[in-house]
Write a protein that holds these residues in place. Structure first.
Motif, mmCIF file in Angstrom:
data_model
loop_
_atom_site.group_PDB
_atom_site.id
_atom_site.type_symbol
_atom_site.label_atom_id
_atom_site.label_comp_id
_atom_site.label_asym_id
_atom_site.label_seq_id
_atom_site.Cartn_x
_atom_site.Cartn_y
_atom_site.Cartn_z
ATOM 1 N N ARG A 25 7.054 5.509 0.653
ATOM 2 C CA ARG A 25 6.827 4.602 1.779
ATOM 3 C C ARG A 25 5.705 3.645 1.415
ATOM 4 O O ARG A 25 4.570 4.055 1.199
ATOM 5 N N LEU A 26 6.046 2.372 1.357
ATOM 6 C CA LEU A 26 5.091 1.334 1.011
ATOM 7 C C LEU A 26 4.896 0.429 2.223
ATOM 8 O O LEU A 26 5.869 -0.003 2.842
ATOM 9 N N THR A 27 3.658 0.126 2.550
ATOM 10 C CA THR A 27 3.367 -0.749 3.672
ATOM 11 C C THR A 27 3.024 -2.137 3.162
ATOM 12 O O THR A 27 2.214 -2.299 2.250
ATOM 13 N N PHE A 28 3.673 -3.134 3.747
ATOM 14 C CA PHE A 28 3.402 -4.527 3.393
ATOM 15 C C PHE A 28 2.271 -5.047 4.265
ATOM 16 O O PHE A 28 2.335 -4.967 5.499
ATOM 17 N N VAL A 29 1.223 -5.572 3.630
ATOM 18 C CA VAL A 29 0.085 -6.161 4.339
ATOM 19 C C VAL A 29 0.060 -7.641 4.000
ATOM 20 O O VAL A 29 -0.149 -8.020 2.853
ATOM 21 N N GLY A 30 0.309 -8.476 5.005
ATOM 22 C CA GLY A 30 0.349 -9.908 4.782
ATOM 23 C C GLY A 30 -1.003 -10.491 4.442
ATOM 24 O O GLY A 30 -2.045 -9.945 4.795
ATOM 25 N N ALA A 31 -0.994 -11.642 3.760
ATOM 26 C CA ALA A 31 -2.244 -12.273 3.337
ATOM 27 C C ALA A 31 -3.095 -12.693 4.518
ATOM 28 O O ALA A 31 -4.316 -12.725 4.439
ATOM 29 N N GLY A 32 -2.475 -12.985 5.658
ATOM 30 C CA GLY A 32 -3.227 -13.425 6.826
ATOM 31 C C GLY A 32 -3.546 -12.310 7.790
ATOM 32 O O GLY A 32 -3.968 -12.569 8.917
ATOM 33 N N ALA A 33 -3.375 -11.047 7.370
ATOM 34 C CA ALA A 33 -3.589 -9.919 8.277
ATOM 35 C C ALA A 33 -5.063 -9.769 8.621
ATOM 36 O O ALA A 33 -5.941 -10.211 7.895
ATOM 37 N N THR A 34 -5.338 -9.108 9.758
ATOM 38 C CA THR A 34 -6.702 -8.775 10.136
ATOM 39 C C THR A 34 -7.323 -7.889 9.074
ATOM 40 O O THR A 34 -6.678 -6.985 8.558
ATOM 41 N N ALA A 35 -8.572 -8.148 8.710
ATOM 42 C CA ALA A 35 -9.288 -7.383 7.689
ATOM 43 C C ALA A 35 -8.461 -7.279 6.421
ATOM 44 O O ALA A 35 -8.081 -6.204 5.993
ATOM 45 N N ILE A 54 0.857 -1.185 0.000
ATOM 46 C CA ILE A 54 0.000 0.000 0.000
ATOM 47 C C ILE A 54 0.890 1.232 0.000
ATOM 48 O O ILE A 54 1.786 1.359 0.835
ATOM 49 N N LEU A 55 0.641 2.133 -0.936
ATOM 50 C CA LEU A 55 1.301 3.441 -0.960
ATOM 51 C C LEU A 55 0.275 4.467 -0.521
ATOM 52 O O LEU A 55 -0.689 4.742 -1.226
ATOM 53 N N GLN A 56 0.461 5.013 0.681
ATOM 54 C CA GLN A 56 -0.471 6.007 1.211
ATOM 55 C C GLN A 56 -0.111 7.375 0.668
ATOM 56 O O GLN A 56 1.027 7.810 0.772
ATOM 57 N N ARG A 57 -1.074 8.062 0.056
ATOM 58 C CA ARG A 57 -0.822 9.373 -0.533
ATOM 59 C C ARG A 57 -1.262 10.482 0.411
ATOM 60 O O ARG A 57 -2.079 10.277 1.295
ATOM 61 N N SER A 58 -0.707 11.679 0.195
ATOM 62 C CA SER A 58 -0.928 12.784 1.127
ATOM 63 C C SER A 58 -2.381 13.207 1.194
ATOM 64 O O SER A 58 -2.853 13.686 2.215
#
Length: 217
Positions: free
Chosen positions: A95-105, A9-13
């Motif tokens: 800044r990119l956030t890694f979200v795992g396949a088993g993450a909550t929601a 995920i790339l969060q934009r301003s």
């Protein structure tokens, strides 16, 4: 059928975000249009880094880039096994956030986007909310409506807590709004929507990132 996948995920301003599912065996990150994740800035090398999907997880590799690849502030050279919530910095610019396949929601590839045929609809002229044709009465408070409107307009993108503050409390500095105040607002909005449809959770908490909206058909 929805399928859980790991994502970046790339969060934009402005509060919206870009998301890339990590389905392929190799996902390249760089300035080149040939990269699966293209970041068009000169500080980013043409092929800056890549993520390799293996049976044991997702590994991040730097391609000898000029300005470096970092995870949680530490430089990456050889393969780094990514964990849910890791922050990847590309050239200290993106800044990119890694979200795992088993993450909550978890985020899913075939995310349902709001449209006029779906369950919940907003009427911006009357500032009303309808669920399956039933109008929510009494109407939402101004803060609740601003939050819901922002979530709907994001069309499934994650809204960060900082963006919630900017949208709901535009005249208040971010540090002046507590985490508890944000959580209380989200909880009360969920309760109000549940008055008309208790079986569906419209507002999903994405752990470590913020909130997103799910509108069923």
């Amino acid at each position: 059928m929805q399928r859980e996948v790991a994502m970046l995920i790339l969060q934009r301003s402005e509060g919206a975000s870009s998301r890339w599912p990590l389905e392929a065996e190799i996902t390249r990150i760089g300035r080149s249009p040939e990269c699966e994740i293209m970041l068009p800035e000169r500080v980013v090398s043409r092929e800056h880094a890549h993520i390799e999907r293996t049976s044991s997880g997702y590994y991040l590799y730097d391609h000898g880039s000029k300005n470096g690849t970092f995870v949680n502030g530490e430089a990456v050279e050889s393969g780094y096994l990514l964990q849910d919530g890791d922050e990847i910095q590309i050239a200290l610019r993106f800044r990119l956030t890694f979200v795992g396949a088993g993450a909550t929601a978890p985020l899913t590839i075939d995310l349902v986007l709001p449209d006029p045929e779906q369950a919940l609809r907003l009427d911006s002229t009357r500032r009303t909310v309808e669920v399956h044709g039933m109008t929510l009465d009494p109407p939402l408070s101004a803060a609740q409506y601003r939050l819901l409107s922002a979530l709907v307009e994001a069309k499934g993108a994650v809204i960060s807590r900082d963006e919630v503050v900017r949208v709901v409390w535009p005249d208040v500095e971010g540090s002046g709004v507590s985490e508890q105040a944000i959580d209380a607002l989200v909880r009360r909005l969920r309760e109000r929507l549940a008055e008309l449809e208790p079986e569906h959770q419209y507002i999903v908490t994405v752990r470590g990132h913020g909130f997103r909206f799910e509108n069923p058909a």
